[in-house]
Design a protein around this motif. Structure first.
Motif, PDB file in Angstrom:
ATOM      1  N   ASP A 239       4.301  -7.558   0.851  1.00  0.00           N
ATOM      2  CA  ASP A 239       4.296  -8.872   1.482  1.00  0.00           C
ATOM      3  C   ASP A 239       4.841  -9.856   0.449  1.00  0.00           C
ATOM      4  OD1 ASP A 239       3.280 -11.585   1.939  1.00  0.00           O
ATOM      5  OD2 ASP A 239       2.101 -10.727   3.558  1.00  0.00           O
ATOM      6  N   THR A 350       1.968  -3.752  -2.098  1.00  0.00           N
ATOM      7  CA  THR A 350       2.536  -2.998  -0.972  1.00  0.00           C
ATOM      8  C   THR A 350       1.607  -3.050   0.225  1.00  0.00           C
ATOM      9  OG1 THR A 350       3.497  -0.874  -0.305  1.00  0.00           O
ATOM     10  CG2 THR A 350       1.503  -0.784  -1.656  1.00  0.00           C
ATOM     11  N   GLU A 351       2.196  -2.963   1.426  1.00  0.00           N
ATOM     12  CA  GLU A 351       1.429  -2.804   2.652  1.00  0.00           C
ATOM     13  C   GLU A 351       1.494  -1.362   3.144  1.00  0.00           C
ATOM     14  OE1 GLU A 351      -0.384  -5.461   3.864  1.00  0.00           O
ATOM     15  OE2 GLU A 351       0.320  -6.317   1.960  1.00  0.00           O
ATOM     16  N   ARG A 353       0.192   2.167   2.861  1.00  0.00           N
ATOM     17  CA  ARG A 353      -0.960   2.856   2.290  1.00  0.00           C
ATOM     18  C   ARG A 353      -0.568   4.144   1.588  1.00  0.00           C
ATOM     19  NH1 ARG A 353      -3.790  -0.703   0.929  1.00  0.00           N
ATOM     20  NH2 ARG A 353      -5.349   0.888   0.397  1.00  0.00           N
ATOM     21  N   ASN A 371      -2.451  -4.555  -4.614  1.00  0.00           N
ATOM     22  CA  ASN A 371      -2.440  -5.903  -4.036  1.00  0.00           C
ATOM     23  C   ASN A 371      -3.433  -6.852  -4.711  1.00  0.00           C
ATOM     24  OD1 ASN A 371      -0.427  -5.260  -2.147  1.00  0.00           O
ATOM     25  ND2 ASN A 371      -1.931  -4.486  -0.690  1.00  0.00           N
TER      26      ASN A 371
END
Length: 421
Positions: A239, A350-351, A353, A371
């Motif tokens: 993001d 990062t988004e 996983r 994050n």
């Protein structure tokens, strides 16, 4: 050298006597003493700040770097924070007597492994006078007597702090020798490092040169605290807003400490979207930037990015300075961290996983974050109270070291006449 050995021997023998008293204190006794130490530090604020001003003046005259001056500084607010850390320690569970494991054997023997103090712990550290109080408090709570060797740059401040602590211990009916300050030249440090049998554990805290000197020259067992060449990796699935906030906080919140980020890695697929804003805001915060060719291509007008070398990527700046690289993928980011990282703290934004799981599984470091800013690798932030340091080794302790890491264990076996056949 003979005089130094005699001095260290005397300090260690007195510390050993004091440690026996500390080991028998109840939690209530120790917590009351910690609160008394905190009040004593508060009461000594004017003396401590005045002594610190002397150290800062010598530092400026000697050309001390801005980051080190920041570490050295104790103003009234920082003294209050140091005292509050002692109060926080008083609210933490007592590690001593904790049963690590235990069982009753088939023959009726009851065995248990319990936490006990190390005994006499030495610390060698540089211009961080807050460490003086943190170490004293952690030592008291964990039942250890502390021999402290602070850097000469903080000599006046450390004297003022230790005088306040020792006076408070005496007033509280405890041995002042639970906290002692070792002064003198390199011979005194050498004597402490080779006081095997007198000192049970040695913890160095400071720059790479200090740490390596203690690790290689000491005959006393050492827990190695490492330098912090910490990275933030912005993944393809990051993001952008989170990335910008995390990178800025990790680098600029307090750049002189070991959990500040020193290097930024950005996935090539998002470099054009992420880097211009990140570089602009970092430069706007006064950060000197060192980047590879791809990074420099994405620098906005007016932002200077100096060409980066391998030395830049290996450097723990401890200042408003940062290396930046564009990497092809997660594999390349992991390879870069393996090559240049110091095993302290590594963060991914990062988004995805799956990418986060790979990062936490494959990065070999004391702390791995997803994050979140690298600045969270800290005993206080982890809820441990004050920390004695952040270990980057793999034996006994790793990461922020607090009360449990200042203990060892013993086996207690209780029977009813059993004999071995």
């Amino acid at each position: 050298m003979t005089d130094s050995i005699a001095t260290v021997t005397d300090l260690a023998e007195r510390a050993r006597v004091a440690s026996r008293t500390l080991a028998l204190l109840t939690r209530a006794d120790k917590d009351a003493a910690l609160l008394a130490l905190a009040d004593a530090v508060d009461a000594a604020t004017d003396d401590v700040v005045a002594a610190n001003a002397e150290d800062l003046q010598r530092g400026r005259e000697g050309g001390m770097a801005t980051g080190l001056l920041d570490r050295l500084t104790l103003d009234a607010d920082r003294v209050a924070a140091v005292a509050d850390a002692l109060r926080d320690l008083a609210g933490l569970p007592d590690p001593l007597g904790e049963v690590v494991r235990g069982s009753t054997l088939a023959n009726g023997l009851q065995i248990r492994q319990v936490r006990v103090p190390m005994g006499v712990v030495g610390m060698i550290y540089e211009a961080r006078p807050n460490v003086t109080v943190d170490a004293a408090g952690l030592g008291l709570k964990s039942g250890n007597a502390m021999i402290l060797r602070g850097g000469s740059a903080a000599a006046s401040t450390n004297r003022a702090l230790v005088a306040a602590l020792r006076s408070a211990l005496t007033a509280h009916g405890l041995p002042a020798d639970a906290v002692q300050l070792l002064e003198g030249d390199h011979d005194a440090v050498k004597a402490l490092m080779t006081a095997r049998g007198l000192v049970d554990l040695l913890i160095p805290r400071g720059g790479a040169g200090l740490i390596q000197a203690v690790v290689t020259e000491s005959t006393v067992p050492v827990i190695e605290t490492g330098v912090g060449n910490c990275h933030v990796y912005v993944d393809a699935a990051a993001d952008p807003d989170k990335a910008l906030a995390i990178v800025l906080n990790a680098k600029t919140h307090r750049p002189s400490v070991c959990n500040a980020a020193e290097s930024l890695l950005v996935h090539r697929s998002v470099a054009a979207d992420v880097l211009p804003d990140v570089l602009r805001d970092l430069a706007g915060a006064g950060v000197v930037l060192h980047g590879d060719d791809a990074t420099r291509e994405h620098a906005p007008d007016g932002v200077v990015v100096e060409p980066a070398t391998d030395e830049d990527f290996d450097t723990e700046y401890l200042a408003l300075e940062m290396s930046v690289a564009v990497v092809d993928d997660l594999d390349a980011a992991l390879a870069h961290v393996r090559r240049h990282g110091s095993g302290h703290t590594e963060a991914i934004v990062t988004e995805d996983r799956a990418a986060a799981r790979r990062w936490t599984a494959e990065v070999d470091a004391a702390a791995v974050l997803v994050n979140a800013s690298t600045r969270f690798t800290d005993g206080g932030e982890f809820g441990f109270g004050a920390e004695i340091g952040i270990s980057t080794q793999k034996l006994h302790a790793r990461g922020p070291m607090a009360l449990p890491e200042l203990t060892t264990t013993k086996w207690v076996v209780e029977g009813d006449g059993q004999i071995r056949g």
